[in-house]
Design a protein around this motif. Structure first.
Motif, short mmCIF file in Angstrom:
data_model
loop_
_atom_site.label_atom_id
_atom_site.label_comp_id
_atom_site.label_asym_id
_atom_site.label_seq_id
_atom_site.Cartn_x
_atom_site.Cartn_y
_atom_site.Cartn_z
N VAL A 6 0.86 -1.19 0.00
CA VAL A 6 0.00 0.00 0.00
C VAL A 6 0.90 1.24 0.00
CG1 VAL A 6 -1.84 1.24 1.20
CG2 VAL A 6 -1.74 -1.27 1.31
N PRO A 7 0.72 2.15 -0.96
CA PRO A 7 1.56 3.36 -1.01
C PRO A 7 1.45 4.18 0.27
CG PRO A 7 0.27 3.11 -3.02
CD PRO A 7 -0.26 2.10 -2.06
N THR A 8 2.51 4.90 0.58
CA THR A 8 2.47 5.76 1.77
C THR A 8 1.58 6.98 1.56
OG1 THR A 8 4.47 6.88 1.01
CG2 THR A 8 4.75 5.05 2.55
N GLU A 9 1.45 7.42 0.29
CA GLU A 9 0.57 8.54 -0.04
C GLU A 9 0.02 8.34 -1.44
OE1 GLU A 9 2.20 12.47 0.57
OE2 GLU A 9 3.41 11.80 2.27
N LEU A 10 -1.13 8.95 -1.69
CA LEU A 10 -1.77 8.93 -3.00
C LEU A 10 -2.16 10.35 -3.37
CD1 LEU A 10 -4.20 5.93 -2.34
CD2 LEU A 10 -2.24 5.88 -3.89
N PRO A 11 -2.33 10.65 -4.67
CA PRO A 11 -2.79 12.00 -5.05
C PRO A 11 -4.23 12.25 -4.64
CG PRO A 11 -2.66 10.56 -6.97
CD PRO A 11 -2.06 9.80 -5.84
N LEU A 12 -4.50 13.47 -4.23
CA LEU A 12 -5.86 13.90 -3.90
C LEU A 12 -5.99 15.35 -4.32
CD1 LEU A 12 -8.54 12.93 -2.46
CD2 LEU A 12 -7.71 14.23 -0.48
N GLY A 13 -6.47 15.55 -5.56
CA GLY A 13 -6.50 16.90 -6.09
C GLY A 13 -5.10 17.48 -6.13
N ASP A 14 -4.93 18.66 -5.52
CA ASP A 14 -3.59 19.27 -5.50
C ASP A 14 -2.84 18.95 -4.21
OD1 ASP A 14 -5.05 20.74 -3.69
OD2 ASP A 14 -4.74 22.68 -4.67
N ALA A 15 -3.36 17.98 -3.44
CA ALA A 15 -2.71 17.55 -2.20
C ALA A 15 -2.44 16.05 -2.28
CB ALA A 15 -3.61 17.88 -1.00
N THR A 16 -2.19 15.43 -1.14
CA THR A 16 -2.04 13.97 -1.07
C THR A 16 -2.89 13.43 0.07
OG1 THR A 16 -0.12 14.07 0.42
CG2 THR A 16 0.31 14.02 -1.97
N ILE A 17 -3.13 12.12 0.04
CA ILE A 17 -3.91 11.45 1.07
C ILE A 17 -3.16 10.20 1.50
CG2 ILE A 17 -5.28 10.08 -0.59
CD1 ILE A 17 -7.69 10.53 1.31
N VAL A 18 -3.29 9.84 2.76
CA VAL A 18 -2.67 8.63 3.30
C VAL A 18 -3.74 7.55 3.41
CG1 VAL A 18 -1.43 7.63 5.27
CG2 VAL A 18 -0.98 10.00 4.57
N PRO A 19 -3.63 6.48 2.62
CA PRO A 19 -4.67 5.44 2.65
C PRO A 19 -4.56 4.55 3.89
CG PRO A 19 -2.93 4.79 1.15
CD PRO A 19 -2.59 6.18 1.62
N LEU A 20 -5.63 3.85 4.18
CA LEU A 20 -5.62 2.89 5.28
C LEU A 20 -4.54 1.83 5.02
CD1 LEU A 20 -7.25 2.30 7.89
CD2 LEU A 20 -8.65 0.74 6.54
N ARG A 21 -3.75 1.54 6.04
CA ARG A 21 -2.64 0.58 5.98
C ARG A 21 -1.48 1.08 5.12
NH1 ARG A 21 -4.64 -4.75 7.00
NH2 ARG A 21 -2.61 -5.56 6.38
N ALA A 22 -1.35 2.38 5.02
CA ALA A 22 -0.27 2.97 4.22
C ALA A 22 1.09 2.43 4.65
CB ALA A 22 -0.29 4.49 4.36
N GLY A 23 1.94 2.10 3.65
CA GLY A 23 3.27 1.61 3.94
C GLY A 23 3.33 0.16 4.37
N GLU A 24 2.16 -0.50 4.45
CA GLU A 24 2.12 -1.90 4.84
C GLU A 24 1.80 -2.77 3.62
OE1 GLU A 24 -0.38 -2.65 8.26
OE2 GLU A 24 -0.06 -0.62 9.02
N THR A 25 1.73 -4.05 3.83
CA THR A 25 1.40 -4.99 2.76
C THR A 25 0.12 -5.71 3.12
OG1 THR A 25 3.73 -5.33 2.21
CG2 THR A 25 2.20 -7.02 1.48
N ILE A 26 -0.79 -5.84 2.17
CA ILE A 26 -1.99 -6.64 2.38
C ILE A 26 -1.92 -7.85 1.46
CG2 ILE A 26 -3.40 -4.72 3.16
CD1 ILE A 26 -4.75 -4.66 0.47
N ALA A 27 -2.66 -8.88 1.83
CA ALA A 27 -2.44 -10.19 1.21
C ALA A 27 -3.18 -10.38 -0.11
CB ALA A 27 -2.85 -11.29 2.20
N TRP A 28 -4.24 -9.61 -0.33
CA TRP A 28 -5.10 -9.86 -1.50
C TRP A 28 -5.09 -8.68 -2.45
CZ3 TRP A 28 -7.47 -14.47 -2.52
CH2 TRP A 28 -7.44 -15.42 -1.50
N THR A 29 -5.04 -8.98 -3.75
CA THR A 29 -4.98 -7.96 -4.79
C THR A 29 -6.08 -8.19 -5.82
OG1 THR A 29 -2.58 -7.80 -4.54
CG2 THR A 29 -3.52 -6.93 -6.58
N LEU A 30 -6.73 -7.12 -6.24
CA LEU A 30 -7.73 -7.21 -7.30
C LEU A 30 -7.01 -7.41 -8.62
CD1 LEU A 30 -10.76 -6.88 -8.11
CD2 LEU A 30 -10.26 -4.46 -8.43
N VAL A 31 -7.38 -8.44 -9.35
CA VAL A 31 -6.74 -8.73 -10.64
C VAL A 31 -7.26 -7.73 -11.66
CG1 VAL A 31 -6.46 -10.41 -12.48
CG2 VAL A 31 -6.48 -11.16 -10.09
#
Length: 352
Positions: free
Chosen positions: A327-352
């Motif tokens: 999971v990225p540490t930050e994502l774009p949000l308009g002209d700012a950034t946002i920190v997603p849930l579990r940022a910087g961590e790894t989750i086990a399941w990925t959408l194909v």
């Protein structure tokens, strides 16, 4: 649903509780959401709030314009109206006629942009009578707002003081108890007595299935794990996970994904809300797998929500793969950034 230890295929889910905001940030939120979900219930707590059919239609037009810019033609926003002390029965009937999906009850001051919400539920009784008559669901942010009530108890008190009396006065009104966070709420919805048709359901977020309140204070203040209703004790998380994975059709997916710019979260008085739109399905799969109930995920994510809203189930299939996702540490949000849930961590399941 077909699955193996490393792959799950399920009917494409919907998100029955979503914040996409407005303006420049909306496009980024929509891109994350539409990658996973076919439809979403769009929350109306903008500034100013979406209180009329005309405002909802204008908001829908802005959403559709952003979807077009993104080249997305496979996502449907389901619009809602913000219930106020002054909502009229005529507006309810007009909303039903024009395809509005539901009304949202925010107790005044309960959460983000809720200051114009309901001060006393009895002031809404004419509107609620009309909603019951036309079959319009009421979506409930279930917390009392009295400063005398501990923040961790406000949902349980809401059941006794507001929700139970409301259901007795309007037994035919369809109610979604949104983003439930407590054992009391899970058991109330599970055990509620209704008439011939089920009239109560609840949505559950990924953060409330995966985290307890310790996550807000792990090694310091963790503002990106702070949401409202706030995370509760472990016994409540366990009860929610049990409800979500039970196969009971009264419980279904609603992320309550709530985008706030990084600076607004990491502030002296930080905003409430977790941003899960980026990887919601992977988070839910992780929660269900933790109790060996992946076979129950499709009902919770894809079937029970449309059934309660009397909408057709989706037909497209999606696939989740047991593949680590950083999971990225930050994502774009308009002209700012946002920190997603579990940022910087790894989750086990990925959408194909």
């Amino acid at each position: 649903m077909s699955n193996s230890p490393t792959q799950i295929q399920l009917i494409q889910p919907d998100d029955w509780h979503l914040h996409i905001r407005d303006g420049e940030v909306m496009k980024d939120v929509l891109a994350d959401t539409a990658r996973q979900f076919a439809r979403a219930i769009i929350m109306p707590n903008l500034k100013p709030p979406v209180t009329t059919v005309a405002l909802a239609n204008a908001y829908r037009t802005r959403i559709e314009a952003n979807l077009k810019l993104l080249g997305i033609d496979s996502f449907t926003p389901l619009m809602t109206l913000y219930l106020t002390d002054n909502t009229s029965a005529d507006e309810v009937r007009k909303a039903k006629a024009e395809g509005i999906a539901a009304f949202k009850l925010y107790p005044a001051g309960a959460t983000t942009n809720s200051d114009e919400g309901v001060s006393d539920i009895q002031r809404c009784y004419q509107a609620l009578e009309a909603m019951q008559a036309v079959g319009m669901p009421l979506l409930v942010h279930g917390e009392v707002t009295s400063t005398e009530i501990d923040i961790f108890d406000r949902e349980a008190v809401f059941i006794d003081q507001v929700l139970d009396p409301l259901r007795k006065d309007f037994p035919g009104l369809k109610i979604v108890f949104e983003h439930i966070t407590t054992k009391q709420a899970a058991h109330y919805v599970r055990d509620a007595v209704t008439g011939e048709k089920n009239t109560i359901a609840a949505t559950i977020t990924p953060q409330h299935l995966l985290l307890n309140r310790n996550a807000i204070f792990a090694g310091g203040i963790r503002p990106h794990n702070y949401c409202l209703p706030v995370l509760k004790r472990e016994e409540h998380r366990v009860a929610l996970l049990e409800a979500a994975t039970s196969g009971n059709p009264r419980f279904f997916l609603g992320t309550d994904s709530a985008p706030h710019a990084k600076g607004a979260k990491e502030a002296a008085c930080g905003c409430a809300g977790c941003y899960s739109a980026f990887n919601a399905l992977g988070l839910y799969a992780e929660a269900f797998e933790s109790v060996n109930q992946l076979d129950k995920l499709e009902g919770f994510a894809s079937l029970f929500g449309p059934d309660f809203y009397s909408l057709p189930r989706n037909t497209k299939k999606i696939t989740l793969r047991k593949q680590a996702q950083a999971v990225p540490t930050e994502l774009p949000l308009g002209d700012a950034t946002i920190v997603p849930l579990r940022a910087g961590e790894t989750i086990a399941w990925t959408l194909v």
